[in-house]
Design a protein around this motif. Structure first.
Motif, PDB file in Angstrom:
ATOM      1  N   PHE A  23      78.287 -26.934  21.486  1.00 31.56           N
ATOM      2  CA  PHE A  23      78.379 -25.435  20.655  1.00 31.56           C
ATOM      3  C   PHE A  23      80.200 -25.614  20.370  1.00 31.56           C
ATOM      4  O   PHE A  23      80.574 -24.933  20.740  1.00 31.56           O
ATOM      5  N   LYS A  24      79.839 -26.081  18.979  1.00 33.12           N
ATOM      6  CA  LYS A  24      81.549 -25.108  18.063  1.00 33.12           C
ATOM      7  C   LYS A  24      81.149 -25.053  16.455  1.00 33.12           C
ATOM      8  O   LYS A  24      80.351 -24.841  16.676  1.00 33.12           O
ATOM      9  N   ASP A  25      82.287 -23.961  16.449  1.00 30.57           N
ATOM     10  CA  ASP A  25      82.698 -23.298  15.183  1.00 30.57           C
ATOM     11  C   ASP A  25      81.248 -22.617  15.022  1.00 30.57           C
ATOM     12  O   ASP A  25      81.251 -22.041  13.842  1.00 30.57           O
ATOM     13  N   GLY A  26      81.736 -21.716  15.851  1.00 32.95           N
ATOM     14  CA  GLY A  26      80.679 -19.976  16.068  1.00 32.95           C
ATOM     15  C   GLY A  26      79.110 -21.110  16.351  1.00 32.95           C
ATOM     16  O   GLY A  26      78.623 -19.507  16.487  1.00 32.95           O
ATOM     17  N   ALA A  27      78.318 -22.039  16.014  1.00 33.59           N
ATOM     18  CA  ALA A  27      77.170 -22.101  16.769  1.00 33.59           C
ATOM     19  C   ALA A  27      76.992 -21.464  18.159  1.00 33.59           C
ATOM     20  O   ALA A  27      77.997 -21.841  19.201  1.00 33.59           O
ATOM     21  N   GLU A  28      76.266 -20.708  18.945  1.00 32.41           N
ATOM     22  CA  GLU A  28      75.526 -20.627  19.744  1.00 32.41           C
ATOM     23  C   GLU A  28      73.696 -21.068  20.497  1.00 32.41           C
ATOM     24  O   GLU A  28      73.464 -20.480  19.508  1.00 32.41           O
ATOM     25  N   ALA A  29      74.574 -20.920  21.902  1.00 33.16           N
ATOM     26  CA  ALA A  29      72.668 -21.653  22.091  1.00 33.16           C
ATOM     27  C   ALA A  29      71.192 -21.030  22.027  1.00 33.16           C
ATOM     28  O   ALA A  29      70.605 -21.189  21.615  1.00 33.16           O
ATOM     29  N   ALA A  30      72.370 -19.401  22.179  1.00 29.18           N
ATOM     30  CA  ALA A  30      70.374 -18.497  21.570  1.00 29.18           C
ATOM     31  C   ALA A  30      70.557 -18.829  20.067  1.00 29.18           C
ATOM     32  O   ALA A  30      69.354 -18.157  20.054  1.00 29.18           O
ATOM     33  N   ARG A  31      70.730 -18.946  19.040  1.00 29.14           N
ATOM     34  CA  ARG A  31      70.504 -19.262  18.428  1.00 29.14           C
ATOM     35  C   ARG A  31      70.148 -20.843  17.313  1.00 29.14           C
ATOM     36  O   ARG A  31      70.196 -21.406  16.795  1.00 29.14           O
ATOM     37  N   LEU A  32      70.289 -21.464  18.615  1.00 33.62           N
ATOM     38  CA  LEU A  32      69.688 -22.624  18.335  1.00 33.62           C
ATOM     39  C   LEU A  32      67.836 -23.371  18.789  1.00 33.62           C
ATOM     40  O   LEU A  32      68.323 -22.753  19.406  1.00 33.62           O
ATOM     41  N   GLN A  33      67.211 -23.552  17.740  1.00 27.38           N
ATOM     42  CA  GLN A  33      65.696 -23.948  18.381  1.00 27.38           C
ATOM     43  C   GLN A  33      65.796 -25.733  17.757  1.00 27.38           C
ATOM     44  O   GLN A  33      66.330 -25.538  16.576  1.00 27.38           O
TER      45      GLN A  33
END
Length: 168
Positions: free
Chosen positions: A149-159
């Motif tokens: 997760f890079k550049d602001g991506a987060e596990a909680a917001r990924l499906q």
């Protein structure tokens, strides 16, 4: 990247393997505390990475598509691992990482709206990666992935899931 699928699609969801991620983080901490170096060719888990898995209930799959939804901006990279993990946590070696990798990203401007219209990916790589996963499913019950997760991506917001259909 999502599209309406046939009722016969088999959808497999990427699930974070919290226990394995934690074991790999402990390996990094242990090396840091003891002042030791990683083994030659060993791939250590980075702070922005986690281990995910796909569980295959069937082995006769044909890849159809990726289903990805990512809230906000950022970049997510999914790297397949050819290794079968054992309970003693065999160390991850660089040579066990598969090519191509899956990369999804969205810039700040596209992230203002919370839909996935601004989500981008390399179509040819994603197709090849999905087909490779389907091939590995012929001989596996589980497959592991490193997700960064890079550049602001987060596990909680990924499906993230894959849709397959049966080869029969």
């Amino acid at each position: 990247m999502e599209e309406a699928g046939a009722a016969s699609d088999i959808v497999l969801e990427f699930k974070q393997d919290v226990a394995l991620t934690e074991k790999m983080r402990r390996r990094v901490s242990s090396l840091q505390r003891s002042g030791q170096k990683r083994q030659d060719g060993e791939r250590l888990l980075l702070p922005h990475e986690a281990v995910y898995r796909l569980d295959f209930r069937r082995q006769d799959l044909r890849f159809r598509r990726w289903n990805v939804s990512m809230g906000g901006r950022g970049r997510v990279t999914v790297t397949g691992i050819s290794q079968h993990w054992t309970p003693d946590l065999t160390h991850l070696m660089t040579r066990q990482l598969l090519e191509p990798v899956g990369a999804f990203w969205r810039g700040a401007a596209a992230a203002a709206g919370d839909d996935d219209d601004g989500l981008k990916w390399l179509e040819a790589d994603m197709q090849e990666f999905g087909e490779r996963i389907a091939e590995l499913a012929k001989v596996r019950k589980v497959m592991y992935f490193l997700v960064a997760f890079k550049d602001g991506a987060e596990a909680a917001r990924l499906q993230c899931s894959l849709a397959f259909c049966s080869r029969q």
